[in-house]
Design a protein around this motif. Structure first.
Motif, PDB file in Angstrom:
ATOM      1  N   LEU A   6     -21.309  -2.821 -25.505  1.00 31.34           N
ATOM      2  CA  LEU A   6     -22.073  -2.005 -24.760  1.00 31.34           C
ATOM      3  C   LEU A   6     -22.334  -0.642 -25.018  1.00 31.34           C
ATOM      4  CD1 LEU A   6     -20.931  -3.408 -21.136  1.00 31.34           C
ATOM      5  CD2 LEU A   6     -23.127  -3.822 -22.101  1.00 31.34           C
ATOM      6  N   PHE A   9     -24.462  -0.198 -28.408  1.00 28.79           N
ATOM      7  CA  PHE A   9     -25.880  -0.741 -28.328  1.00 28.79           C
ATOM      8  C   PHE A   9     -26.710   0.229 -27.618  1.00 28.79           C
ATOM      9  CE2 PHE A   9     -29.436  -2.945 -26.022  1.00 28.79           C
ATOM     10  CZ  PHE A   9     -30.137  -3.325 -27.209  1.00 28.79           C
ATOM     11  N   SER A  10     -26.040   0.904 -26.295  1.00 28.73           N
ATOM     12  CA  SER A  10     -26.684   1.960 -25.548  1.00 28.73           C
ATOM     13  C   SER A  10     -26.860   3.154 -26.549  1.00 28.73           C
ATOM     14  CB  SER A  10     -25.927   2.083 -24.299  1.00 28.73           C
ATOM     15  OG  SER A  10     -24.660   2.535 -24.464  1.00 28.73           O
ATOM     16  N   CYS A  13     -29.761   2.521 -28.654  1.00 29.12           N
ATOM     17  CA  CYS A  13     -31.129   2.554 -27.987  1.00 29.12           C
ATOM     18  C   CYS A  13     -31.573   4.208 -27.757  1.00 29.12           C
ATOM     19  CB  CYS A  13     -31.076   2.150 -26.545  1.00 29.12           C
ATOM     20  SG  CYS A  13     -30.942   0.068 -26.789  1.00 29.12           S
ATOM     21  N   GLN A 174     -34.230   1.508 -23.555  1.00 28.62           N
ATOM     22  CA  GLN A 174     -33.205   2.465 -23.073  1.00 28.62           C
ATOM     23  C   GLN A 174     -32.704   2.073 -21.635  1.00 28.62           C
ATOM     24  OE1 GLN A 174     -33.534   6.475 -24.368  1.00 28.62           O
ATOM     25  NE2 GLN A 174     -32.919   7.365 -22.349  1.00 28.62           N
ATOM     26  N   SER A 177     -30.502  -0.868 -21.400  1.00 28.37           N
ATOM     27  CA  SER A 177     -29.112  -0.539 -21.922  1.00 28.37           C
ATOM     28  C   SER A 177     -28.302  -0.301 -20.912  1.00 28.37           C
ATOM     29  CB  SER A 177     -29.098   0.167 -23.196  1.00 28.37           C
ATOM     30  OG  SER A 177     -29.422   1.455 -23.076  1.00 28.37           O
TER      31      SER A 177
END
Length: 472
Positions: A6, A9-10, A13, A174, A177
């Motif tokens: 998490l 990946f966030s 973005c 975005q 995420s």
């Protein structure tokens, strides 16, 4: 591991959103009649806002946890990404880049999260991979935006409309995420901050205490400076590299995007490689190995940056040196956050924020001095930036941990990690057990003193057999 995926990946973005504009700059420039000064100011704006946002993010992580802090900054900056599709003037272009850039503060929550979830022997690798895969967004977006633009244009849109529609892709990424972080994230291995505070399993700290122990630790300021000339340089290159190759070597937009993407895409292995190197050096030489590794790799990166500015006469040489330079400058970022978790435990979030903010300060200063307006040719600015990297890496030699030593001096006799970290807590706080997690970290970081220290510590451990103590 859910926190690991998490977090990277966030952050990925957010990187995509922040650097969605540079790959399309030749188009945006013609549509909005942007001058070189307008473009330079927008590049500065995109990284300047995150300076303060990263410091605030670090404090928020210490006080409310990385899950809520990360989701909040991502959701608050998402509207600016969507607004990129309706800009109609140089000032509106600058504003959307400024507010979108705040999302880069999610880097701090990423590093804090990994430093909380993973133990000292693996913290460098965890931070390196999460940060590197997140920074990968800076390279991926160089490919993504031109492809989306071409796809929208082929559907039937005009170039004027196509580049505007393209901004909806990073905006949607975005948004989702942030929702995923809220829905599936967890602050610590044993629960979220709110639950741990309520049950009394975690001390609810004050802003004043967190701030005091961060700003009075000189190691944090040195790492903030040096990070300004590895990650800060990376941000500066992300802002200028596509336009540089487009203008200097007269390549088309797609080719310029591919070249620029190769710089950011190196994060797939370079920053994780730096984190892995930090952990490996620690296993061989302790904290002194981590420090020597960071200084060496970042200095080589500075030399390569100078070379990149000098070989501007050759397209092939420029591309080759840029790729090699990307590996060293990004590996230095991973090596930096192999050291940051050991500077302080009580103020881990804020020190991570200070270091991350230092990266943005370095990017801002570099943009202002070398890449704003027509004072320097871009290739000259790149050469001078390399000299700054070399100079600003030297203060690493001043970092010294009493219990582990520094680059040129060994540890102080009798100094221990437990003593070093316990100084951040008052006697009353220690009696109440507020420093329990810090004490566990100190025990797990024994190998930072080097192999001899680790083996010596293990030989002193005591086990109980049939009720009788026995040394092993």
């Amino acid at each position: 591991m859910s926190a690991f995926h998490l977090s990277w990946f966030s952050f990925f973005c957010c990187f995509v959103s922040t650097f969605a504009a540079p790959p399309l700059l030749p188009l945006i420039r013609d549509t909005l009649d942007l001058t070189a000064k307008d473009i330079g100011n927008a590049g500065i704006a995109s990284v300047s806002g995150a300076v303060f946002a990263r410091v605030a993010m670090g404090t928020a992580c210490d006080l409310v946890g990385p899950r809520l802090a990360s989701a909040a900054i991502i959701l608050l900056t998402t509207p600016a990404v969507y607004c990129s599709s309706i800009i109609n003037s140089p000032s509106s272009f600058l504003l959307v880049r400024f507010f979108t850039g705040f999302s880069l503060a999610s880097f701090v929550s990423t590093q804090f999260w990994m430093s909380s979830m993973f133990s000292p022997p693996k913290v460098g690798l965890a931070n390196g991979v999460a940060g590197g895969w997140g920074n990968l967004g800076g390279g991926a977006v160089q490919l993504l935006m031109p492809l989306v633009f071409e796809a929208v244009k082929r559907i039937g849109s005009t170039p004027f409309t196509a580049w505007r529609i393209a901004f909806f892709i990073p905006g949607v990424m975005q948004t989702f995420s942030a929702i995923a972080v809220l829905a599936f994230g967890q602050d610590m291995p044993d629960g979220n901050y709110r639950k741990l505070h309520k049950t009394g399993d975690m001390h609810k700290d004050s802003f004043a205490s967190v701030l005091r122990h961060a700003v009075t630790n000189y190691r944090a300021w040195i790492l903030a400076l040096t990070y300004g000339y590895c990650f800060g340089v990376e941000l500066a290159i992300d802002n200028i590299v596509a336009q540089y190759f487009f203008d200097r070597f007269d390549v088309n937009l797609h080719t310029a995007g591919l070249i620029a993407a190769s710089f950011g895409m190196a994060n797939l292995i370079s920053r994780p490689g730096g984190g892995l190197m930090s952990d490996w050096l620690s296993s061989r030489f302790g904290m002194r190995g981590r420090l020597w590794g960071l200084w060496t790799v970042q200095t080589i990166g500075g030399v390569l940056c100078v070379v990149l500015g000098v070989v501007d006469y050759s397209f092939a040489a420029s591309v080759a040196v840029m790729v090699l330079f990307s590996f060293f400058v990004q590996a230095a970022c991973g090596l930096t956050f192999g050291i940051v978790p050991f500077v302080s435990r009580r103020s881990l979030g804020l020190i991570s924020g200070m270091t991350g903010g230092g990266g943005n300060v370095g990017a801002v200063l570099t943009q202002v001095i070398f890449f704003r307006g027509a004072r320097y040719k871009t290739e000259t600015g790149i050469m001078y930036m390399g000299l700054m990297i070399i100079a600003c890496t030297l203060p690493i030699t001043l970092i010294y941990f009493p219990q582990w030593g520094g680059m040129f001096m060994g540890p102080m006799p009798g100094a221990t990690a437990e003593e070093y970290y316990s100084r951040e807590w008052t006697e009353q706080e220690r009696e109440k057990g507020y420093n329990a997690s810090t004490a566990r970290f100190a025990e797990n970081s024994v190998r930072e003193g080097g192999p001899k220290s680790a083996s010596g510590s293990q030989s002193k451990h005591t086990v109980h057999v049939d009720g009788l103590p026995a040394d092993v």
